[in-house]
Design an enzyme around this catalytic site. Structure first.
Site, short mmCIF file in Angstrom:
data_model
loop_
_atom_site.label_atom_id
_atom_site.label_comp_id
_atom_site.label_asym_id
_atom_site.label_seq_id
_atom_site.Cartn_x
_atom_site.Cartn_y
_atom_site.Cartn_z
N HIS A 111 0.73 -1.20 0.05
CA HIS A 111 -0.11 0.10 0.04
C HIS A 111 0.86 1.30 -0.09
O HIS A 111 2.04 1.19 0.06
CB HIS A 111 -0.87 0.17 1.29
CG HIS A 111 -0.19 0.05 2.71
ND1 HIS A 111 0.04 -1.24 3.43
CD2 HIS A 111 0.44 0.95 2.98
CE1 HIS A 111 0.76 -0.85 4.42
NE2 HIS A 111 1.00 0.44 4.35
C1 T46 Z 1 3.00 0.88 6.98
C2 T46 Z 1 3.79 -0.35 7.01
C3 T46 Z 1 5.30 -0.14 7.20
C4 T46 Z 1 -3.96 0.02 13.39
O1 T46 Z 1 -5.23 -0.43 14.01
N1 T46 Z 1 -3.18 0.87 13.85
C5 T46 Z 1 -1.91 1.27 13.38
O2 T46 Z 1 -1.34 2.23 13.88
C6 T46 Z 1 -1.51 0.52 12.39
C7 T46 Z 1 -0.26 0.72 11.65
C8 T46 Z 1 -2.29 -0.74 11.83
N2 T46 Z 1 -3.37 -0.82 12.30
C9 T46 Z 1 -4.30 -2.15 12.00
C10 T46 Z 1 -4.70 -1.96 10.54
C11 T46 Z 1 -5.07 -3.61 10.29
O3 T46 Z 1 -6.23 -3.83 10.51
O4 T46 Z 1 -3.69 -3.27 12.13
C12 T46 Z 1 -3.72 -4.18 10.98
C13 T46 Z 1 -2.55 -4.50 10.17
O5 T46 Z 1 -2.21 -3.33 9.39
P1 T46 Z 1 -1.41 -3.38 8.10
O6 T46 Z 1 -2.00 -4.49 7.40
O7 T46 Z 1 -1.74 -2.10 7.39
O8 T46 Z 1 0.09 -3.74 8.09
P2 T46 Z 1 1.15 -3.59 7.14
O9 T46 Z 1 2.48 -4.39 7.82
O10 T46 Z 1 0.95 -3.94 5.90
O11 T46 Z 1 1.47 -2.02 7.24
C14 T46 Z 1 1.88 -1.45 8.18
C15 T46 Z 1 1.29 -0.12 8.38
O12 T46 Z 1 -0.26 -0.30 8.52
C16 T46 Z 1 1.66 0.92 7.22
O13 T46 Z 1 1.10 2.13 7.60
O14 T46 Z 1 3.48 1.86 6.27
O15 T46 Z 1 3.24 -1.14 8.25
#
Ligand code: T46
Length: 327
Positions: A244
């Site tokens: 993303h």
């Molecule tokens: C990024 C990369 C490096 C929250 O509720 N609060 C938060 O502060 C974050 C970061 C995530 N979430 C929730 C959203 C999703 O339901 O945690 C779950 C996993 O997040 P995501 O699938 O977006 O995780 P990554 O590893 O793909 O991405 C994360 C960050 O979301 C993103 O901003 O830049 O790490």
């Protein structure tokens, strides 16, 4: 340029720097009194396995008499040679014991500012960590030696504050020293940016044989005010996350433990960097697609973010992201 064993033919050029005040000005050994025979003897001893004494040839040199045979067996001295095989300087690892060694280097005045010092240092550090499997390499320099201090600072080596007493004992009576160390796994030559995103050096204080401590101070070290910190842990090897971009969010990513491949894509193109050094961070400020691949189980990705979590700030559709970047 390359590293090779010292050769007897190097002796006259070695002697030349010993008699050059521009080179020896900040070195504590008495090089001015050295003779061609001294230089030849040093080279012969460096070649004789187990008799690698350091009577001369590096910044911290002492006479053979000062060094016991046992210690001499733990030293390595190599020549930094030009493509034409001309001796340009000596680079050394001394006191190789308990997983660490002391680094020293001296280059001829003719070699200064031409990349020989950096090449010699990078090459012998590589040897120390890959061939000899050392855990740390340390060295010191007089704080008055502005050229050397600038060189090490420029290459982002960190000052060490906590030097073991047995190492300090070797420098008894010598004051105003600045100590440095580099640990295995530290990235020695890191690029400045990846896909236009700035690579930052996080202030890090190593302690010889006791790890290192890295720190960032909000308004001093960050390009934005931090509103949120999060970290990703317990990830199996081979897992990919991310996929993303963000509309507004600014972030600094760093990996305090393990190895994570970070792929970034934006208007600058698509580039990757391996995060494996706790003292390295990447600042993502603009609309950038990111993918993270866990190269090692349990690696930890830490993120400092400019905003609170906002699901609406995410662009999770790659085609939509491409359209934004191409506009
Ligand atoms: C990024 C990369 C490096 C929250 O509720 N609060 C938060 O502060 C974050 C970061 C995530 N979430 C929730 C959203 C999703 O339901 O945690 C779950 C996993 O997040 P995501 O699938 O977006 O995780 P990554 O590893 O793909 O991405 C994360 C960050 O979301 C993103 O901003 O830049 O790490």
């Amino acid at each position: 340029m390359y590293l090779r064993k010292l050769q007897l033919k190097d002796a006259p050029l070695m002697l030349a720097w010993m008699h050059d005040r521009n080179v020896t000005g900040h070195l504590r050994a008495d090089f001015a009194s050295k003779t061609l025979e001294d230089a030849e003897r040093f080279i012969e001893e460096s070649l004789a396995e187990g008799k690698n004494a350091d009577a001369c040839g590096d910044a911290n040199a002492r006479s053979l008499e000062d060094e016991g045979k046992e210690r001499a067996q733990r030293d390595i001295h190599l020549a930094i040679a030009s493509d034409e095989d001309e001796y340009m300087g000596t680079v050394s690892l001394r006191h190789i014991e308990n997983g660490s060694a002391e680094f020293a280097i001296t280059v001829r005045a003719e070699a200064m500012g031409r990349g020989y010092s950096w090449f010699g240092m990078e090459s012998i550090l590589d040897k120390a960590f890959t061939e000899l499997s050392l855990d740390s390499v340390y060295w010191c320099v007089s704080r008055d030696n502005a050229r050397a201090v600038r060189f090490y600072d420029k290459h982002n080596f960190h000052e060490v504050l906590d030097i073991p007493q047995d190492v300090l004992d070797r420098y008894e009576g010598v004051t105003n020293l600045k100590w440095y160390s580099v640990l295995r796994g530290d990235e020695v030559n890191v690029r400045d940016c990846v896909a236009g995103c700035k690579v930052i050096h996080i202030k890090t204080i190593p302690t010889v044989n006791a790890g290192e401590l890295s720190f960032m101070e909000g308004t001093h070290d960050f390009p934005f005010a931090i509103k949120r910190i999060y970290y990703i842990s317990k990830v199996p090897e081979g897992v990919r996350r991310g996929f993303h971009a963000h509309k507004e969010l600014k972030q600094v990513l760093f990996c305090p433990y393990g190895r994570i491949q970070l792929v970034l894509e934006n208007r600058h193109g698509r580039e990757e960097i391996e995060l494996s050094d706790p003292s390295i961070g990447v600042v993502i400020e603009e609309c950038t697609w990111r993918e993270m691949l866990w190269l090692q189980k349990d690696s930890v990705l830490c993120v400092a973010a400019s905003e609170f979590y906002d699901a609406d700030d995410y662009i999770r559709d790659y085609e939509a992201f491409k359209r934004i970047v191409e506009d």
